[in-house]
Write a protein that holds these residues in place. Structure first.
Motif, PDB file in Angstrom:
ATOM      1  N   ALA A   1       0.846  -1.203   0.000  1.00  0.00           N
ATOM      2  CA  ALA A   1       0.000   0.000   0.000  1.00  0.00           C
ATOM      3  C   ALA A   1       0.877   1.247   0.000  1.00  0.00           C
ATOM      4  O   ALA A   1       2.043   1.200   0.400  1.00  0.00           O
ATOM      5  CB  ALA A   1      -0.912   0.007   1.221  1.00  0.00           C
ATOM      6  N   LEU A   2       0.294   2.345  -0.472  1.00  0.00           N
ATOM      7  CA  LEU A   2       0.969   3.638  -0.390  1.00  0.00           C
ATOM      8  C   LEU A   2       0.228   4.467   0.654  1.00  0.00           C
ATOM      9  O   LEU A   2      -0.993   4.595   0.613  1.00  0.00           O
ATOM     10  CB  LEU A   2       0.928   4.361  -1.737  1.00  0.00           C
ATOM     11  CG  LEU A   2       1.799   5.632  -1.794  1.00  0.00           C
ATOM     12  CD1 LEU A   2       3.276   5.273  -1.954  1.00  0.00           C
ATOM     13  CD2 LEU A   2       1.366   6.565  -2.922  1.00  0.00           C
ATOM     14  N   GLY A   3       0.994   5.015   1.603  1.00  0.00           N
ATOM     15  CA  GLY A   3       0.406   5.915   2.586  1.00  0.00           C
ATOM     16  C   GLY A   3       0.508   7.343   2.096  1.00  0.00           C
ATOM     17  O   GLY A   3       1.540   7.746   1.548  1.00  0.00           O
ATOM     18  N   ILE A   4      -0.575   8.091   2.256  1.00  0.00           N
ATOM     19  CA  ILE A   4      -0.562   9.532   1.947  1.00  0.00           C
ATOM     20  C   ILE A   4      -0.857  10.275   3.246  1.00  0.00           C
ATOM     21  O   ILE A   4      -1.790   9.920   3.972  1.00  0.00           O
ATOM     22  CB  ILE A   4      -1.627   9.909   0.899  1.00  0.00           C
ATOM     23  CG1 ILE A   4      -1.395   9.173  -0.416  1.00  0.00           C
ATOM     24  CG2 ILE A   4      -1.650  11.421   0.658  1.00  0.00           C
ATOM     25  CD1 ILE A   4      -2.443   9.470  -1.496  1.00  0.00           C
ATOM     26  N   VAL A   5      -0.037  11.289   3.551  1.00  0.00           N
ATOM     27  CA  VAL A   5      -0.309  12.134   4.714  1.00  0.00           C
ATOM     28  C   VAL A   5      -1.129  13.319   4.198  1.00  0.00           C
ATOM     29  O   VAL A   5      -0.594  14.206   3.529  1.00  0.00           O
ATOM     30  CB  VAL A   5       1.004  12.606   5.382  1.00  0.00           C
ATOM     31  CG1 VAL A   5       0.688  13.416   6.626  1.00  0.00           C
ATOM     32  CG2 VAL A   5       1.895  11.408   5.721  1.00  0.00           C
ATOM     33  N   PRO A   6      -2.434  13.336   4.465  1.00  0.00           N
ATOM     34  CA  PRO A   6      -3.285  14.342   3.826  1.00  0.00           C
ATOM     35  C   PRO A   6      -3.325  15.663   4.598  1.00  0.00           C
ATOM     36  O   PRO A   6      -2.747  15.784   5.683  1.00  0.00           O
ATOM     37  CB  PRO A   6      -4.662  13.682   3.849  1.00  0.00           C
ATOM     38  CG  PRO A   6      -4.648  12.843   5.079  1.00  0.00           C
ATOM     39  CD  PRO A   6      -3.212  12.430   5.323  1.00  0.00           C
ATOM     40  N   SER A   7      -4.003  16.640   4.024  1.00  0.00           N
ATOM     41  CA  SER A   7      -4.283  17.884   4.754  1.00  0.00           C
ATOM     42  C   SER A   7      -5.792  18.112   4.710  1.00  0.00           C
ATOM     43  O   SER A   7      -6.474  17.637   3.796  1.00  0.00           O
ATOM     44  CB  SER A   7      -3.534  19.064   4.133  1.00  0.00           C
ATOM     45  OG  SER A   7      -3.783  19.136   2.749  1.00  0.00           O
ATOM     46  N   ASN A   8      -6.302  18.803   5.703  1.00  0.00           N
ATOM     47  CA  ASN A   8      -7.747  19.017   5.802  1.00  0.00           C
ATOM     48  C   ASN A   8      -8.247  20.066   4.815  1.00  0.00           C
ATOM     49  O   ASN A   8      -7.492  20.920   4.349  1.00  0.00           O
ATOM     50  CB  ASN A   8      -8.102  19.442   7.235  1.00  0.00           C
ATOM     51  CG  ASN A   8      -8.035  18.276   8.208  1.00  0.00           C
ATOM     52  OD1 ASN A   8      -8.616  17.230   7.959  1.00  0.00           O
ATOM     53  ND2 ASN A   8      -7.311  18.446   9.308  1.00  0.00           N
ATOM     54  N   ASP A   9      -9.530  19.995   4.546  1.00  0.00           N
ATOM     55  CA  ASP A   9     -10.204  20.919   3.632  1.00  0.00           C
ATOM     56  C   ASP A   9     -10.138  22.340   4.208  1.00  0.00           C
ATOM     57  O   ASP A   9     -10.614  22.581   5.318  1.00  0.00           O
ATOM     58  CB  ASP A   9     -11.654  20.461   3.494  1.00  0.00           C
ATOM     59  CG  ASP A   9     -12.465  21.314   2.545  1.00  0.00           C
ATOM     60  OD1 ASP A   9     -11.942  22.331   2.055  1.00  0.00           O
ATOM     61  OD2 ASP A   9     -13.626  20.964   2.281  1.00  0.00           O
TER      62      ASP A   9
ATOM     63  N   ALA B   1     -13.397   9.061  -4.856  1.00  0.00           N
ATOM     64  CA  ALA B   1     -13.677  10.269  -4.068  1.00  0.00           C
ATOM     65  C   ALA B   1     -14.907  10.031  -3.192  1.00  0.00           C
ATOM     66  O   ALA B   1     -15.957   9.630  -3.685  1.00  0.00           O
ATOM     67  CB  ALA B   1     -13.918  11.453  -5.001  1.00  0.00           C
ATOM     68  N   VAL B   2     -14.743  10.254  -1.891  1.00  0.00           N
ATOM     69  CA  VAL B   2     -15.839  10.026  -0.940  1.00  0.00           C
ATOM     70  C   VAL B   2     -16.550  11.347  -0.657  1.00  0.00           C
ATOM     71  O   VAL B   2     -15.966  12.274  -0.112  1.00  0.00           O
ATOM     72  CB  VAL B   2     -15.288   9.428   0.382  1.00  0.00           C
ATOM     73  CG1 VAL B   2     -16.405   9.277   1.410  1.00  0.00           C
ATOM     74  CG2 VAL B   2     -14.590   8.097   0.128  1.00  0.00           C
ATOM     75  N   ARG B   3     -17.810  11.403  -1.068  1.00  0.00           N
ATOM     76  CA  ARG B   3     -18.635  12.586  -0.795  1.00  0.00           C
ATOM     77  C   ARG B   3     -20.024  12.110  -0.401  1.00  0.00           C
ATOM     78  O   ARG B   3     -20.583  11.226  -1.047  1.00  0.00           O
ATOM     79  CB  ARG B   3     -18.773  13.465  -2.048  1.00  0.00           C
ATOM     80  CG  ARG B   3     -17.471  14.053  -2.568  1.00  0.00           C
ATOM     81  CD  ARG B   3     -17.767  15.010  -3.740  1.00  0.00           C
ATOM     82  NE  ARG B   3     -16.552  15.537  -4.333  1.00  0.00           N
ATOM     83  CZ  ARG B   3     -15.922  14.981  -5.356  1.00  0.00           C
ATOM     84  NH1 ARG B   3     -16.398  13.868  -5.894  1.00  0.00           N
ATOM     85  NH2 ARG B   3     -14.830  15.526  -5.858  1.00  0.00           N
ATOM     86  N   TYR B   4     -20.574  12.675   0.657  1.00  0.00           N
ATOM     87  CA  TYR B   4     -21.924  12.294   1.064  1.00  0.00           C
ATOM     88  C   TYR B   4     -22.524  13.411   1.916  1.00  0.00           C
ATOM     89  O   TYR B   4     -21.813  14.304   2.373  1.00  0.00           O
ATOM     90  CB  TYR B   4     -21.918  10.964   1.839  1.00  0.00           C
ATOM     91  CG  TYR B   4     -21.072  10.977   3.100  1.00  0.00           C
ATOM     92  CD1 TYR B   4     -21.652  11.169   4.357  1.00  0.00           C
ATOM     93  CD2 TYR B   4     -19.690  10.796   3.030  1.00  0.00           C
ATOM     94  CE1 TYR B   4     -20.881  11.186   5.511  1.00  0.00           C
ATOM     95  CE2 TYR B   4     -18.908  10.818   4.173  1.00  0.00           C
ATOM     96  CZ  TYR B   4     -19.515  11.009   5.410  1.00  0.00           C
ATOM     97  OH  TYR B   4     -18.733  11.037   6.548  1.00  0.00           O
TER      98      TYR B   4
ATOM     99  N   GLY C   1     -14.398  13.054   2.020  1.00  0.00           N
ATOM    100  CA  GLY C   1     -13.289  12.244   2.509  1.00  0.00           C
ATOM    101  C   GLY C   1     -12.030  13.097   2.537  1.00  0.00           C
ATOM    102  O   GLY C   1     -11.728  13.804   1.569  1.00  0.00           O
ATOM    103  N   VAL C   2     -11.280  13.044   3.639  1.00  0.00           N
ATOM    104  CA  VAL C   2     -10.121  13.934   3.814  1.00  0.00           C
ATOM    105  C   VAL C   2      -9.128  13.785   2.667  1.00  0.00           C
ATOM    106  O   VAL C   2      -8.748  14.759   2.020  1.00  0.00           O
ATOM    107  CB  VAL C   2      -9.394  13.638   5.154  1.00  0.00           C
ATOM    108  CG1 VAL C   2      -8.119  14.462   5.279  1.00  0.00           C
ATOM    109  CG2 VAL C   2     -10.308  13.935   6.311  1.00  0.00           C
ATOM    110  N   CYS C   3      -8.698  12.550   2.430  1.00  0.00           N
ATOM    111  CA  CYS C   3      -7.633  12.344   1.448  1.00  0.00           C
ATOM    112  C   CYS C   3      -8.178  12.180   0.030  1.00  0.00           C
ATOM    113  O   CYS C   3      -7.599  12.701  -0.922  1.00  0.00           O
ATOM    114  CB  CYS C   3      -6.823  11.115   1.841  1.00  0.00           C
ATOM    115  SG  CYS C   3      -5.264  11.002   0.964  1.00  0.00           S
ATOM    116  N   SER C   4      -9.295  11.463  -0.104  1.00  0.00           N
ATOM    117  CA  SER C   4      -9.814  11.199  -1.454  1.00  0.00           C
ATOM    118  C   SER C   4     -10.231  12.490  -2.157  1.00  0.00           C
ATOM    119  O   SER C   4     -10.004  12.653  -3.357  1.00  0.00           O
ATOM    120  CB  SER C   4     -10.977  10.210  -1.407  1.00  0.00           C
ATOM    121  OG  SER C   4     -12.099  10.773  -0.761  1.00  0.00           O
TER     122      SER C   4
END
Length: 393
Positions: free
Chosen positions: A64-72, A201-204, A213-216
């Motif tokens: 797996a690849l880990g991504i360190v995301p940032s918030n919206d 992409a997670v949107r709901y 979704g934070v990262c997606s």
């Protein structure tokens, strides 16, 4: 006798090559970022290609690849506005007392899209809100769990104020942002110096607000080709190709569950593996949601992919899923398994993986002429042999 001395400059150069990891991620340049769903799809799936040049990072199919995301930024701004905070206030992060301006800390360091029982318990000290005290009482454990599901920090501060805490006190209860892990969708042998991902992409909408979704959604909306993402490799020892290129493989990966199997197929093409391969892929509509269709069909024409069975759930009167396609092919699937094939599942743990597991037991039960208990025991044996592997989330 002569001795060879290493050039001191070389030693020094080697010594300063950083090792990239979860705690020291590599800034990988985005080479491609495409939506691979067709027109009319209700989904958005990003195919992202990243450069690993200069990172020293490598991987094997299944990792797996880990991504360190940032918030919206919009969510961060709403939170700061709701609490009447100054975005430039310095706040402490980490255990060593480093500080960051509040805006940056909430964007890059703290987890703000998830709330837990622990956060609510700690936040209760900052408010006299009776509703929160009530929610935290022992008899309301079920309501507390329900409240946490699908809500974030902004919901909490809106629901349970007024708050009596300094910015520093408030952020001290927050957790550090956790990296998001994605199954790698490429073989490094086929794509030297690159790593590919398949991200839905997670949107709901929940509790009266649109959620992302934070990262997606960072990948879908806020980064483009030429930008970088902080990444690291997460090895997955329990989900890998068989050692022998002669072993048959059966892969079940609907939706973004296709990702590791794209890497498996690419790797086997490079290695000219002689073992047969069979992919079950499913999604909503063949016209808009058949991810990597051209690639997969080409692999099938070239004989790299022996069999390709698809299930598009919204194209007919009845919903057809990957497990239905497995049951349709039950005799042949059982023969492959009895001849030593390795069976893989990737994707949704809650429903799909359970349904596929049940279908597999039914196939063993029917084709092996055994009762349900014996079929379950048979599948457990296959699992013990390392021939039934799951990457589910």
């Amino acid at each position: 006798m002569t001795t060879t001395m290493e050039n001191p400059k070389d030693v020094q150069k080697d010594a300063i090559v950083p090792t990239f990891s979860r705690t020291n991620p590599f800034q990988a340049k985005i080479l491609k970022n495409l939506n691979i769903n067709g027109e009319g799809s209700s989904k958005e799936t990003r195919h992202i290609e990243l450069s690993l040049d200069g990172s020293g990072l490598s991987y094997v199919p299944g990792d797996a690849l880990g991504i360190v995301p940032s918030n919206d930024p919009e969510l961060v701004a709403s939170l700061i506005e709701e609490m009447h905070w100054d975005e430039n206030t310095a706040v402490t992060i980490g255990k060593n007392g480093e500080t960051l301006p509040l805006n940056e800390a909430l964007t890059t360091y703290f987890e703000i899209t998830l709330i837990t029982k622990k956060i609510l318990q700690q936040a209760a000290a900052f408010t006299e809100n009776e509703e929160l005290q009530n929610l935290l009482s022992v008899e309301n454990a079920a309501q507390l769990k329900e409240y946490c599901y699908g809500r974030d920090l902004l919901d909490m501060v809106r629901d349970f104020g007024p708050w009596k805490a300094t910015v520093e006190e408030f952020v001290s209860i927050l957790r550090k942002m956790t990296p998001r892990l994605y199954s790698i969708a490429s073989s490094i042998a086929a794509n030297p110096g690159e790593v590919h991902l398949t991200i839905g992409a997670v949107r709901y909408t929940a509790h009266g607000r649109d959620r992302k979704g934070v990262c997606s959604v960072l990948c879908a909306e806020r980064v483009t080709e030429g930008d970088t993402l902080p990444v690291f490799i997460q090895a997955n020892k329990h989900f890998h190709l068989p050692e022998s290129h002669e072993t048959d493989i059966i892969m079940v990966g609907p939706g973004t569950g296709i990702a590791p199997f794209r890497s498996f197929i690419q790797e086997r093409a490079v290695n000219k593996a002689t073992g047969r391969s069979w992919l079950f892929f499913g999604d909503q509509h063949a016209a808009s949601d058949f991810l990597y269709q051209e690639e997969l069909e080409k692999y099938q024409q070239d004989g790299v992919l022996t069999k390709l069975d698809t299930a598009f759930s919204r194209d007919g009167e009845e919903k057809v899923y990957v497990q239905h396609k497995m049951l349709e092919n039950s005799k042949e699937l059982f023969e492959w398994m009895e001849n030593g094939a390795t069976f893989y599942i990737c994707g949704d743990k809650e429903r799909m993986a359970k349904d596929v597991n049940d279908a597999l037991i039914t196939i063993i039960e029917t084709e092996g002429s055994m009762d349900r208990d014996a079929a379950e025991a048979h599948l457990k044996d296959i699992q013990k042999q390392g021939r039934y592997l799951r990457d589910v989330y």
